[in-house]
Motif scaffolding. Sequence first.
Motif, PDB file in Angstrom:
ATOM      1  N   THR A 158      27.421   4.479  34.147  1.00 57.75           N
ATOM      2  CA  THR A 158      27.814   3.076  34.220  1.00 57.75           C
ATOM      3  C   THR A 158      27.236   2.209  33.122  1.00 57.75           C
ATOM      4  N   GLU A 169      34.359   3.223  25.150  1.00 51.15           N
ATOM      5  CA  GLU A 169      34.385   2.990  26.600  1.00 51.15           C
ATOM      6  C   GLU A 169      33.816   4.248  27.257  1.00 51.15           C
ATOM      7  N   ALA A 199      27.925   2.802  25.030  1.00 49.98           N
ATOM      8  CA  ALA A 199      27.809   1.928  23.867  1.00 49.98           C
ATOM      9  C   ALA A 199      26.555   2.241  23.049  1.00 49.98           C
ATOM     10  N   ASN A 221      34.486  -7.884  25.358  1.00 52.98           N
ATOM     11  CA  ASN A 221      35.295  -8.752  26.225  1.00 52.98           C
ATOM     12  C   ASN A 221      34.939  -8.509  27.684  1.00 52.98           C
ATOM     13  N   SER A 260      43.311  -8.910  28.229  1.00 53.44           N
ATOM     14  CA  SER A 260      42.744  -7.671  28.758  1.00 53.44           C
ATOM     15  C   SER A 260      42.930  -7.650  30.277  1.00 53.44           C
TER      16      SER A 260
HETATM   17  C1  LIG Z   1      34.472  -5.586  33.216  1.00 49.75           C
HETATM   18  S1  LIG Z   1      35.090  -4.274  32.316  1.00 49.75           S
HETATM   19  C2  LIG Z   1      35.919  -5.071  30.973  1.00 49.75           C
HETATM   20  C3  LIG Z   1      36.931  -4.171  30.350  1.00 49.75           C
HETATM   21  C4  LIG Z   1      37.757  -4.807  29.229  1.00 49.75           C
HETATM   22  N1  LIG Z   1      36.924  -5.230  28.135  1.00 49.75           N
HETATM   23  C5  LIG Z   1      38.549  -5.960  29.802  1.00 49.75           C
HETATM   24  O1  LIG Z   1      38.291  -7.100  29.402  1.00 49.75           O
HETATM   25  O2  LIG Z   1      39.424  -5.715  30.621  1.00 49.75           O
HETATM   26  C6  LIG Z   1      33.652  -3.625  31.540  1.00 49.75           C
HETATM   27  C7  LIG Z   1      33.923  -2.283  30.877  1.00 49.75           C
HETATM   28  O3  LIG Z   1      32.748  -1.876  30.210  1.00 49.75           O
HETATM   29  C8  LIG Z   1      32.556  -0.493  30.423  1.00 49.75           C
HETATM   30  N2  LIG Z   1      31.124  -0.229  30.242  1.00 49.75           N
HETATM   31  C9  LIG Z   1      30.101  -0.636  31.037  1.00 49.75           C
HETATM   32  N3  LIG Z   1      28.927  -0.203  30.548  1.00 49.75           N
HETATM   33  C10 LIG Z   1      29.222   0.492  29.412  1.00 49.75           C
HETATM   34  C11 LIG Z   1      28.435   1.196  28.470  1.00 49.75           C
HETATM   35  N4  LIG Z   1      27.130   1.263  28.592  1.00 49.75           N
HETATM   36  N5  LIG Z   1      29.045   1.802  27.440  1.00 49.75           N
HETATM   37  C12 LIG Z   1      30.400   1.751  27.300  1.00 49.75           C
HETATM   38  N6  LIG Z   1      31.197   1.104  28.173  1.00 49.75           N
HETATM   39  C13 LIG Z   1      30.625   0.481  29.211  1.00 49.75           C
HETATM   40  C14 LIG Z   1      33.052  -0.279  31.845  1.00 49.75           C
HETATM   41  O4  LIG Z   1      33.367   1.059  32.095  1.00 49.75           O
HETATM   42  C15 LIG Z   1      34.240  -1.195  31.880  1.00 49.75           C
HETATM   43  O5  LIG Z   1      35.419  -0.542  31.505  1.00 49.75           O
END
Ligand SMILES: C[S@@+](CC[C@H](N)C(=O)[O-])C[C@H]1O[C@@H](n2cnc3c(N)ncnc32)[C@H](O)[C@@H]1O
Length: 709
Positions: free
Chosen positions: A341, A425, A453, A471, A582
């Motif tokens: 996560t 992602e 990330a 975002n 998004s």
């Molecule tokens: C609230 S969603 C936003 C998704 C997209 N940016 C949108 O606006 O619809 C946050 C996204 O960040 C990803 N995420 C959370 N922690 C992350 C990490 N450490 N590395 C990569 N992705 C991550 C989650 O899987 C999720 O898809």
Amino acid sequence: MSSFRRSFSPSPSPSKRPCPSLKAGKPASKPPPSTSALSLNTELQNLSRNKRGHAALQLYNQNFSTVDSHHSSIVLNALIRSGLISESFTFLKQIEKRHLESTEAYTIIIKGLIHSGDLKLAYAYFQKMLLSKKTKPSTRTLNTILRGCLWSSGGGVSGILDNVWFKYYGEKDGSSYEYYVECLSNALRIEASFKGINEFCEKIGWGNNWSCVDFSKGVEENGESFVSCLLNVARGMSLLGEGREGIEKVIEKAREGIYAIQVLGEKEEIGEKKKMVGGKRGRNTTDERIESNRLFRSHKLSSITTEINFLHQRLQTSSWTKKMLKGEMRRRLFVFSGGATTDHVKRGVKGDEEVFSNLKGLGSHILPSQNFYPSLLTDNKINFNVVFPSSNLDTPLNLELGSGTGSWICNQAKKNYRENYVSVEMRTSRVSRTFSHSCLLGIQNLCCISDSATTFLNHRNDDNFNNIYVNHPEPPNQDGGESSDASHMLNEGCLELIWRRLKVGGRFILISDNLQYTQVLTRSIGSLIFNRKLNFTNDSTVVIGSENLRVGESIKSKGSISLDLLKGIPSKSLGYEEGGESYFDGLWKTGAGSHSSRDERYILCLKKCEIREEVEEKKTVKKLGEKSGGGGKKNKKKSAAKQAKRNAKRLAQKGEGDVLESNPKPKGKEEGEGGLSTKDLIKRERKLKRRAERRAEAAKEKKDGEDKE
Ligand SMILES: C[S@@+](CC[C@H](N)C(=O)[O-])C[C@H]1O[C@@H](n2cnc3c(N)ncnc32)[C@H](O)[C@@H]1O
């Protein structure tokens, strides 16, 4: 996406269910829980909701003699929600010793393991449950592990998926089928997907052939899952470039289903309104939750409809083939790891050892397992100049972190085809959607990466980006505040890496719907600037005023650092193209989030500057000169020397003089009267300052630790 932000609350344990009335000859049932047990429940639930694992554990231990298996599950959930994996294992052992373990407890552990990217261990627990009498897996356990398969990647996932599905003997619900079919479709296992859909139909009494389902009898609550299964398989077929007729048939059935759900939804709404008019229902929390679920579901349905329409439209115009898929997959899809996560910088990210499982998670069976990496990767780092063959040094390189299902970045890449884009992602299923969407749109300038990330920024590339976008990042807590134990993607380590991976003058742009969280992040960046971990300034090129953008507030940090938090609508000067909403942007616009603003967006747009070591050094020298009243270069040196003497004397008085004196005189350096060069003296002063800062930090950490305990 459907599982997003739905908090897990363990279902009531048998002891908490309403007591059946006593009947002669039947064993007496357990007495109802005491008021104190119930109030402890509530308190623990609140701590869990706010991700305050340590506090929940403390409260549990204070009530050690009265707690039951339900309390134990809540605490375990609080620890997991706070990302405290090792603490949760210690706690599990403790409850096992007291025979307080339950199906809920193991399900929560499985959830935690999946959130930290360890699908294999999660599966081991699932197997243990299959063999146990007391803690048999429930539908919720099944769905948790299926979700893990969906998020994860790697060669083992397919095997785990099949084993879980065929060995589980309990109830399966609509979500189980939805997850299962999505996993299969993402892996381009189309035949197996259809088998799964037919099994679903049979289970809910809709016959045994998806194409013959008759919606005129009603869709009930399974309609949405059914339609979602059809969408996933249609996407998989489209990506494989399968025959038009077959895809059209699936799309047609999905449209029928959507129509039936909409009609049903309208009927339900009319029924609800009637009830509201007749009764005295106020807007209590339950009503709000029902309303928020309704908005969530309707947003999901509208996203499904949009994608179904998109696939249909592509079917008419696109000449996508399986051969093209192979080429694109090899060039611009990287699946390093999936499932975890958030970045747990201190603990390290699990699951990353299983790198380079590219293609195995996504459709490996159609591709030869040849190694295509050499030209794309050097020392495990992606060569973006090979990924994007037509680029040159001047081609802007943009990155989005936490890109979700990729609708925003696909739109950006399509409109700015002269620039290159990279999406990162960690959930593989979302990367799969981004990738397939980009293929079907004919986008070539987007590289899709499944990774966390921090790992990506730290280990997977050497390039520097022109813009890094985030975002709608997920806050550690829904209210965006700081009072939780949970970690989040934009922790300090990640922010520092973002700065490092930007070109000088490059921009970090963050858009959020959550004001409090954006304020917390801005403060955190401010203090990193103050501590010289990074350096950003407000980007003055952003057009304020004419573009529905305004400076909402200036957030001040130590050392007169002031960062602007913008409010308004992200637009052109931030690099935002029109029409690229998004998934989450759209979701918050429906009003589904109680902590999210519907229309107002909170924006940070910061420009990278170097950390100014050199300038700082000169300033220090000047200051020393100024103190002695000097002005010219000569005077400066002379007064610096005097200051050096004074400092040496002062340090000697403090007992540090021996260290100074034992320093050998550097040859050829300008010497001060105290035997040390000015430069050495400055160095020495810096060293002392850093030491003092370290001590202060250690003392603070110790104090924080004590406070938490
Ligand atoms: C609230 S969603 C936003 C998704 C997209 N940016 C949108 O606006 O619809 C946050 C996204 O960040 C990803 N995420 C959370 N922690 C992350 C990490 N450490 N590395 C990569 N992705 C991550 C989650 O899987 C999720 O898809």
